[in-house]
Design an enzyme around this catalytic site. Structure first.
Site, short mmCIF file in Angstrom:
data_model
loop_
_atom_site.label_atom_id
_atom_site.label_comp_id
_atom_site.label_asym_id
_atom_site.label_seq_id
_atom_site.Cartn_x
_atom_site.Cartn_y
_atom_site.Cartn_z
CG PHE A 7 -2.16 -0.82 1.40
CD1 PHE A 7 -3.22 -0.90 0.70
CD2 PHE A 7 -1.55 -2.34 2.03
CE1 PHE A 7 -4.19 -1.42 0.98
CE2 PHE A 7 -2.87 -3.08 2.03
CZ PHE A 7 -3.97 -3.04 1.89
CG ASP A 8 1.00 5.60 -1.74
OD1 ASP A 8 2.14 6.00 -1.24
OD2 ASP A 8 0.02 6.73 -2.16
#
Length: 216
Positions: A7-8
């Site tokens: 995940f960013d």
């Protein structure tokens, strides 16, 4: 099925608008550049800071480095807490952990800042690893951040991995490393940006993201 979910952070897990735009405005003010409408600074959300100062304000390399130091003066004490967790996002993390997925954060934000933000929202318990940039400006490109996460976690089969983010830098970074990617439209990139950068999937909401991850 995907086992490893990267995940960013900004624009994907949290909405960092207030903290980032105020930090940028603080830095620009040091150069006697006044920005009254903070919405104009949303373009700084996602890309590496140095690149943005150079691109949007024609700063030299040295000026950009100084701007980053000013940015961090504000962000380290105040901006780091001026953000919001996207509604329903923790439910995604709970579901994924219950299904034995390995969750990793891959962000261009300095690792220490990313870790503090996750701790502030009590989300650290869901993530196996946080891969971010270094304060000295190294490992700031998204592909480098992703590659570091893969190496440290000894992930060999790239078909088991997907990268999730809201900007083209997330998608390009995933492609450079050889990963599938999901672009999210509830963040700060639009459909054209994510489509043109080659996202394998694009979702409109947190709810759509949850359904998709459980299905791929």
């Amino acid at each position: 099925m995907k086992k490893y979910i990267l995940f960013d952070l900004d624009g994907t897990i949290i909405d960092p608008k207030e903290g980032i735009t105020k930090s940028v405005a603080y830095a620009l003010n040091k150069f006697e550049i006044k920005v009254d409408n903070l919405n104009e600074l949303c373009k700084f959300i996602g890309p590496p800071l140095k690149d943005s100062f150079i691109e949007y304000y024609n700063f030299s390399e040295d000026e950009a480095e100084k701007a980053i130091k000013y940015y961090r003066e504000y962000f380290a004490d105040r901006g780091i807490y001026e953000n919001k967790l996207y509604k329903g996002f923790e439910d995604i993390l709970i579901s994924l952990k219950e299904n034995n997925k390995v969750l990793i954060v891959a962000t261009s934000k300095p690792t220490i800042f990313a870790t503090k933000i996750l701790e502030n929202f009590n989300l650290s318990k869901y993530f196996t690893f946080v891969s971010g940039s270094n304060f000295d400006g190294s490992r700031v490109r998204k592909s480098e951040v992703i590659q570091y996460a893969l190496e440290i976690n000894n992930i060999k089969d790239l078909s088991e991995v997907v990268m999730i983010g809201d900007r083209k830098h997330d998608i390009y970074g995933a492609k450079e490393v050889g990963l599938d990617s999901i672009g999210v439209l509830y963040g700060y990139g639009d459909y054209e940006e994510l489509y043109n950068s080659g996202a394998n999937y694009i979702v409109n909401s947190v709810e759509e993201l949850r359904a998709l991850i459980m299905d791929i």
